[in-house]
Design a protein around this motif. Structure first.
Motif, PDB file in Angstrom:
ATOM      1  N   SER A  49       0.833  -1.200   0.000  1.00  0.00           N
ATOM      2  CA  SER A  49       0.000   0.000   0.000  1.00  0.00           C
ATOM      3  C   SER A  49       0.862   1.242   0.000  1.00  0.00           C
ATOM      4  O   SER A  49       2.004   1.226   0.467  1.00  0.00           O
ATOM      5  CB  SER A  49      -0.903   0.020   1.240  1.00  0.00           C
ATOM      6  OG  SER A  49      -1.836  -1.034   1.194  1.00  0.00           O
ATOM      7  N   GLU A  51       0.257   5.803   0.271  1.00  0.00           N
ATOM      8  CA  GLU A  51      -0.700   6.881   0.490  1.00  0.00           C
ATOM      9  C   GLU A  51      -0.409   8.010  -0.482  1.00  0.00           C
ATOM     10  O   GLU A  51       0.735   8.423  -0.645  1.00  0.00           O
ATOM     11  CB  GLU A  51      -0.622   7.402   1.923  1.00  0.00           C
ATOM     12  CG  GLU A  51      -1.691   8.442   2.202  1.00  0.00           C
ATOM     13  CD  GLU A  51      -1.839   8.745   3.671  1.00  0.00           C
ATOM     14  OE1 GLU A  51      -1.890   9.944   4.015  1.00  0.00           O
ATOM     15  OE2 GLU A  51      -1.906   7.797   4.475  1.00  0.00           O
ATOM     16  N   LEU A  61      -5.616   9.365   0.279  1.00  0.00           N
ATOM     17  CA  LEU A  61      -6.199   8.033   0.208  1.00  0.00           C
ATOM     18  C   LEU A  61      -5.105   6.994   0.114  1.00  0.00           C
ATOM     19  O   LEU A  61      -3.983   7.283  -0.288  1.00  0.00           O
ATOM     20  CB  LEU A  61      -7.210   7.889  -0.933  1.00  0.00           C
ATOM     21  CG  LEU A  61      -6.793   8.031  -2.385  1.00  0.00           C
ATOM     22  CD1 LEU A  61      -6.090   6.804  -2.899  1.00  0.00           C
ATOM     23  CD2 LEU A  61      -8.029   8.260  -3.221  1.00  0.00           C
ATOM     24  N   THR A  62      -5.471   5.787   0.506  1.00  0.00           N
ATOM     25  CA  THR A  62      -4.545   4.666   0.441  1.00  0.00           C
ATOM     26  C   THR A  62      -4.836   3.884  -0.829  1.00  0.00           C
ATOM     27  O   THR A  62      -5.993   3.615  -1.149  1.00  0.00           O
ATOM     28  CB  THR A  62      -4.713   3.750   1.676  1.00  0.00           C
ATOM     29  OG1 THR A  62      -4.440   4.523   2.834  1.00  0.00           O
ATOM     30  CG2 THR A  62      -3.764   2.569   1.609  1.00  0.00           C
ATOM     31  N   LYS A  66      -1.992  -4.046  -6.741  1.00  0.00           N
ATOM     32  CA  LYS A  66      -2.262  -5.455  -6.984  1.00  0.00           C
ATOM     33  C   LYS A  66      -1.268  -6.070  -7.972  1.00  0.00           C
ATOM     34  O   LYS A  66      -0.840  -7.199  -7.788  1.00  0.00           O
ATOM     35  CB  LYS A  66      -3.699  -5.632  -7.493  1.00  0.00           C
ATOM     36  CG  LYS A  66      -4.744  -5.184  -6.475  1.00  0.00           C
ATOM     37  CD  LYS A  66      -6.145  -5.243  -7.023  1.00  0.00           C
ATOM     38  CE  LYS A  66      -6.740  -6.596  -6.999  1.00  0.00           C
ATOM     39  NZ  LYS A  66      -7.298  -7.093  -5.769  1.00  0.00           N
ATOM     40  N   GLU A  77      -5.979  -0.811  -6.421  1.00  0.00           N
ATOM     41  CA  GLU A  77      -7.329  -0.727  -5.873  1.00  0.00           C
ATOM     42  C   GLU A  77      -7.337   0.491  -4.967  1.00  0.00           C
ATOM     43  O   GLU A  77      -6.389   0.690  -4.195  1.00  0.00           O
ATOM     44  CB  GLU A  77      -7.633  -2.001  -5.085  1.00  0.00           C
ATOM     45  CG  GLU A  77      -9.034  -2.078  -4.548  1.00  0.00           C
ATOM     46  CD  GLU A  77      -9.274  -3.425  -3.889  1.00  0.00           C
ATOM     47  OE1 GLU A  77     -10.024  -4.230  -4.447  1.00  0.00           O
ATOM     48  OE2 GLU A  77      -8.683  -3.648  -2.797  1.00  0.00           O
ATOM     49  N   TRP A  78      -8.384   1.308  -5.056  1.00  0.00           N
ATOM     50  CA  TRP A  78      -8.482   2.483  -4.202  1.00  0.00           C
ATOM     51  C   TRP A  78      -9.923   2.811  -3.935  1.00  0.00           C
ATOM     52  O   TRP A  78     -10.821   2.292  -4.599  1.00  0.00           O
ATOM     53  CB  TRP A  78      -7.733   3.654  -4.782  1.00  0.00           C
ATOM     54  CG  TRP A  78      -8.308   4.277  -6.050  1.00  0.00           C
ATOM     55  CD1 TRP A  78      -9.343   3.831  -6.824  1.00  0.00           C
ATOM     56  CD2 TRP A  78      -7.859   5.462  -6.667  1.00  0.00           C
ATOM     57  NE1 TRP A  78      -9.556   4.665  -7.886  1.00  0.00           N
ATOM     58  CE2 TRP A  78      -8.656   5.685  -7.808  1.00  0.00           C
ATOM     59  CE3 TRP A  78      -6.872   6.380  -6.378  1.00  0.00           C
ATOM     60  CZ2 TRP A  78      -8.482   6.776  -8.653  1.00  0.00           C
ATOM     61  CZ3 TRP A  78      -6.714   7.453  -7.231  1.00  0.00           C
ATOM     62  CH2 TRP A  78      -7.498   7.642  -8.348  1.00  0.00           C
ATOM     63  N   ASN A  80     -13.039   4.167  -0.760  1.00  0.00           N
ATOM     64  CA  ASN A  80     -13.536   3.872   0.584  1.00  0.00           C
ATOM     65  C   ASN A  80     -13.817   2.393   0.738  1.00  0.00           C
ATOM     66  O   ASN A  80     -14.196   1.722  -0.229  1.00  0.00           O
ATOM     67  CB  ASN A  80     -14.817   4.668   0.857  1.00  0.00           C
ATOM     68  CG  ASN A  80     -14.580   6.160   0.834  1.00  0.00           C
ATOM     69  OD1 ASN A  80     -13.539   6.634   1.293  1.00  0.00           O
ATOM     70  ND2 ASN A  80     -15.533   6.903   0.309  1.00  0.00           N
ATOM     71  N   ARG A  81     -13.673   1.888   1.969  1.00  0.00           N
ATOM     72  CA  ARG A  81     -13.912   0.471   2.244  1.00  0.00           C
ATOM     73  C   ARG A  81     -15.311   0.069   1.754  1.00  0.00           C
ATOM     74  O   ARG A  81     -16.288   0.746   2.018  1.00  0.00           O
ATOM     75  CB  ARG A  81     -13.781   0.183   3.740  1.00  0.00           C
ATOM     76  CG  ARG A  81     -13.862  -1.297   4.053  1.00  0.00           C
ATOM     77  CD  ARG A  81     -13.601  -1.619   5.492  1.00  0.00           C
ATOM     78  NE  ARG A  81     -12.286  -1.285   6.001  1.00  0.00           N
ATOM     79  CZ  ARG A  81     -11.160  -1.959   5.733  1.00  0.00           C
ATOM     80  NH1 ARG A  81     -11.186  -2.999   4.934  1.00  0.00           N
ATOM     81  NH2 ARG A  81     -10.017  -1.598   6.275  1.00  0.00           N
ATOM     82  N   GLY A  82     -15.356  -0.993   0.995  1.00  0.00           N
ATOM     83  CA  GLY A  82     -16.603  -1.477   0.426  1.00  0.00           C
ATOM     84  C   GLY A  82     -16.980  -0.825  -0.886  1.00  0.00           C
ATOM     85  O   GLY A  82     -17.907  -1.261  -1.555  1.00  0.00           O
ATOM     86  N   GLU A  83     -16.275   0.248  -1.245  1.00  0.00           N
ATOM     87  CA  GLU A  83     -16.555   0.969  -2.495  1.00  0.00           C
ATOM     88  C   GLU A  83     -15.315   1.051  -3.374  1.00  0.00           C
ATOM     89  O   GLU A  83     -15.237   1.878  -4.277  1.00  0.00           O
ATOM     90  CB  GLU A  83     -17.041   2.397  -2.181  1.00  0.00           C
ATOM     91  CG  GLU A  83     -18.313   2.435  -1.380  1.00  0.00           C
ATOM     92  CD  GLU A  83     -18.687   3.857  -0.972  1.00  0.00           C
ATOM     93  OE1 GLU A  83     -17.929   4.805  -1.273  1.00  0.00           O
ATOM     94  OE2 GLU A  83     -19.745   4.014  -0.356  1.00  0.00           O
ATOM     95  N   GLU A  84     -14.323   0.204  -3.104  1.00  0.00           N
ATOM     96  CA  GLU A  84     -13.073   0.272  -3.853  1.00  0.00           C
ATOM     97  C   GLU A  84     -13.319   0.037  -5.341  1.00  0.00           C
ATOM     98  O   GLU A  84     -14.181  -0.749  -5.721  1.00  0.00           O
ATOM     99  CB  GLU A  84     -12.080  -0.784  -3.348  1.00  0.00           C
ATOM    100  CG  GLU A  84     -11.661  -0.612  -1.920  1.00  0.00           C
ATOM    101  CD  GLU A  84     -12.544  -1.367  -0.925  1.00  0.00           C
ATOM    102  OE1 GLU A  84     -12.185  -1.401   0.255  1.00  0.00           O
ATOM    103  OE2 GLU A  84     -13.591  -1.916  -1.322  1.00  0.00           O
TER     104      GLU A  84
END
Length: 155
Positions: A49, A51, A61-62, A66, A77-78, A80-84
């Motif tokens: 990862s 930043e 953002l982090t 991959k 991959e970037w 918000n969690r669940g919305e990457e």
């Protein structure tokens, strides 16, 4: 990495520099900051990862890298969690001095209006990133395109 659905943004451009220089510009934050974000914590490395920060917007953002295929492809991959979402760069050398860069941002989620808004914003954003990269790599010009996309006082 295949596009996981048909909800994607795409931007492409010819950059008149060797593929190794163009590829390096996207994995090395010391170069990338000249045309995209203002700070990057480290070079993109597969399985790690980093930043990225846009100081002018007070935003970081982090990104999780991959895939890195030197001088060929980067997949991150970037979001918000669940919305990457996935961002994939392809670097195609046309000859020793020209590289065609294709960026696809895919896997947007949400209702139709949300997806359309995200696709539009990503297409605009990555088009500016490529134009900025082209100006910097070909002419050493820092155009501040990302900074000027959302000037203060304009909503």
């Amino acid at each position: 990495m295949a596009i996981v659905n048909n909800h994607f943004a795409k931007a492409e451009m010819l950059i008149r520099k060797p593929v190794s220089e163009v590829f390096e510009a996207f994995i090395n934050p010391e170069i990338t900051r000249k045309f995209w974000f203002t700070k990057g914590s480290e070079k993109l490395e597969e399985g790690k990862s980093a930043e990225w920060t846009w100081e002018m917007y007070g935003f970081s953002l982090t990104v999780f890298t991959k895939i890195v295929e030197t001088d060929k492809r980067i997949v991150i991959e970037w979001g918000n969690r669940g919305e990457e979402t996935l961002v994939e760069w392809f670097f195609t050398p046309l000859n020793e001095k020209e590289t065609f860069v294709s960026i696809t941002n895919s896997n947007f989620k949400g209702d139709t209006d949300t997806i359309l808004s995200e696709v539009r914003n990503a297409t605009e954003g990555f088009t500016l990133v490529l134009a900025g990269a082209k100006a910097f790599l070909e002419h050493q010009l820092e155009l501040n395109l990302v900074l000027d996309r959302f000037p203060k006082g304009v909503s």
